[in-house]
Design a protein around this motif. Structure first.
Motif, short mmCIF file in Angstrom:
data_model
loop_
_atom_site.label_atom_id
_atom_site.label_comp_id
_atom_site.label_asym_id
_atom_site.label_seq_id
_atom_site.Cartn_x
_atom_site.Cartn_y
_atom_site.Cartn_z
N GLY A 295 22.33 91.42 71.42
CA GLY A 295 22.72 91.67 72.80
C GLY A 295 23.20 93.07 73.07
O GLY A 295 23.84 93.33 74.10
N LEU A 330 34.11 89.79 71.88
CA LEU A 330 33.48 88.87 72.83
C LEU A 330 34.44 88.50 73.94
O LEU A 330 34.03 88.36 75.10
CB LEU A 330 32.99 87.63 72.10
CG LEU A 330 31.79 87.82 71.17
CD1 LEU A 330 31.44 86.51 70.48
CD2 LEU A 330 30.58 88.35 71.95
N PRO A 335 29.39 92.79 73.68
CA PRO A 335 28.51 92.34 72.59
C PRO A 335 28.57 93.36 71.46
O PRO A 335 28.76 94.56 71.69
CB PRO A 335 27.13 92.31 73.25
CG PRO A 335 27.22 93.32 74.35
CD PRO A 335 28.64 93.25 74.86
#
Length: 520
Positions: A295, A330, A335
């Motif tokens: 991500g 997180l 990410p």
């Protein structure tokens, strides 16, 4: 459930309650029924059994003594069977039961004790069948929840649909994996993890603030990876609730194992990403795809941070540190690729300005990791951001080097960049690898060749002397040699390198050469 109330509810038994006993006694679980005419049945009656008797002992002992002995055995009550010769329950027996708080029932002349035994057996058989059906049904629902990908929360939802219990799942690192009807603070999660770490884990854990929880280990045989917590004492749980909790814990072990497998794969991929970055041009084309899998946009600005516990830089990275860093990032909406090395933890993440910049959140990150692992001082090495994946090699090296410098310092900031440290390492890093190799080989090469041919310890001796700030006695003690032996070895170092360890400038050259040789 077999109880006196359940037997009374059977009209075929024609039972009548003479004395109900203490509050709730009729509804308590009964183990079995025991027929006896002994004046002292205590040695043969088990706890929670019901005594069936026709009173044939009345000519040998009084009702008060008989009741006292039944109570001493822990029996659940007495069923007095009426006979043609004994059409009424003796008032003295009723009075003795009343004073003892022991339930007393009477059964008519027309109904034999075998009918009570058959009825008790039928109730217990129905209970076992119902328990088995519940086990199968619950198992189907738990399997369905796992197959749908509902995770630990879905598993708890199945149990909550059957029993309104306050539940939570906590792993051995003190992380709450799921909860239903319960809220744990960080201290309670840590207390659960500490209880889980005991060998064997206790049946009940004190979570603090007056909260006790029944603990059901989750995981592989021999070592629990997590625990299913029910925020009630074990004594307050019914047998059905305990059975359901134990079954749920077994199913949770599948979900925890799956979660750990995913984490292991992610960690391996993260470590491989660092290898790709450090390998240079050979695998640089693979880096963007690996970042996207986590991500992270490989084309945007990127930052690299490195964390470790302060102290000796040979200290290994503690278990759970990478997970603690991942959870913090997180929670901040960042990410990241987080990889645990042997001496530090490295994270590659998108660079953002303001509160989410590495320099801004690094102190909070260090405090969170230290608190999570109940450890000491955590330090964070920083590096300047780069514009894309192709430039990650330099910030990776510099953040780890900054972390290495910080962990060796007793005080100062918990986070700093490589450039801010003003270290001799900055001088070494400013030269290319070939220069460092040439510089180190020129001074350290003769020592290593001497040690190889003569099985000597000149390089080790020189490093120890510099590590002990040139103190002769301390160095000799650390090497377990006489001071004269140390002097002879260092004289040989001077001879081979042309550098006099008594001169500051020459010591600096030797120290830098050792550091360059180690980094190379």
């Amino acid at each position: 459930m077999l109880s006196l109330a359940a037997l009374v509810a059977d009209p075929d038994l024609e039972l009548r309650v003479v004395v109900p006993g203490r509050d709730g006694a009729l509804a308590e679980q009964v183990l079995w029924v025991h027929n006896t005419e002994l004046p002292d049945p205590a040695p043969y009656v088990r706890e929670h059994e019901v005594v069936l008797t026709n009173g044939l002992w009345l000519d040998r002992t009084g009702p008060a003594d008989f009741v006292a002995r039944v109570v001493r055995a822990g029996a659940a009550g007495i069923i007095f069977g009426l006979r043609v010769e004994q059409r009424d329950t003796p008032p003295e027996l009723a009075e003795a039961c009343r004073e003892a708080g022991l339930p007393l029932l009477e059964i008519s002349v027309a109904v034999p004790f075998t009918a009570v035994t058959r009825a008790a057996a039928a109730i217990q058989a129905a209970d076992r069948q119902n328990a088995l059906m519940s086990l199968v049904r619950r198992g189907d629902e738990l399997t369905s929840a796992l197959s749908r990908g509902a995770g630990a929360s879905g598993v708890l939802a199945v149990l909550r649909g059957e029993h309104e219990l306050p539940l939570a799942v906590v792993d051995r690192m003190g992380r709450e994996l799921a909860s239903a009807g319960a809220e744990l603070d960080a201290g309670q999660s840590r207390a659960a993890a500490e209880a889980l770490a005991r060998r064997p884990p206790p049946l009940e854990a004190d979570l603090g603030a007056g909260t006790r929880a029944a603990l059901f280990p989750v995981g592989a045989i021999g070592e629990a990876d997590a625990a299913l917590l029910c925020l009630r004492p074990v004594a307050e749980l019914t047998g059905e609730e305990r059975d359901a909790l134990e079954q749920t814990a077994r199913y949770l072990s599948l979900e925890v194992a799956r979660h750990q497998a995913v984490q292991a794969i992610e960690m391996r991929f993260a470590v491989e990403l660092l290898d790709m970055v450090l390998s240079g041009a050979q695998r640089v084309a693979e880096v963007p795809g690996r970042l996207r899998a986590f991500g992270v946009d490989p084309d945007g600005p990127l930052a690299v941070i490195a964390l470790a516990f302060a102290g000796d830089d040979t200290t290994a990275t503690p278990p759970g540190m990478a997970e603690a860093v991942t959870d913090f990032l997180l929670a901040d909406g960042l990410p990241a690729v987080v990889a645990a090395g042997s001496r530090d933890v490295v994270a590659v993440l998108p660079f953002r300005a303001g509160r989410q910049s590495p320099a801004a959140f690094a102190p909070r990150l260090a405090a969170a990791v230290s608190h999570r692992l109940s450890g000491g001082r955590v330090v964070v090495g920083l590096a300047d951001p780069v514009s894309g994946a192709a430039g990650l090699r330099e910030p990776l090296s510099r953040s780890r080097e900054a972390c290495r410098v910080l962990r060796g310092r007793r005080g100062g900031p918990v986070a700093a960049s490589f450039a801010e440290l003003g270290s001799y390492r900055l001088l070494l890093e400013s030269h290319d690898e070939q220069w460092r190799h040439t510089f180190a080989d020129a001074l350290i090469g003769p020592l290593r060749e001497h040690d190889r041919v003569r099985d000597g310890d000149l390089e080790t001796t020189l490093r120890a002397f510099l590590d002990h700030d040139g103190q002769w006695a301390a160095t000799a003690a650390a090497l377990f040699v006489h001071v004269n032996t140390l002097r002879n070895r260092l004289a040989k170092v001077t001879e081979l390198t042309g550098r006099d360890i008594g001169r500051t400038a020459d010591r600096v050259d030797l120290f830098l050469a050792l550091e360059a040789a180690q980094s190379g």
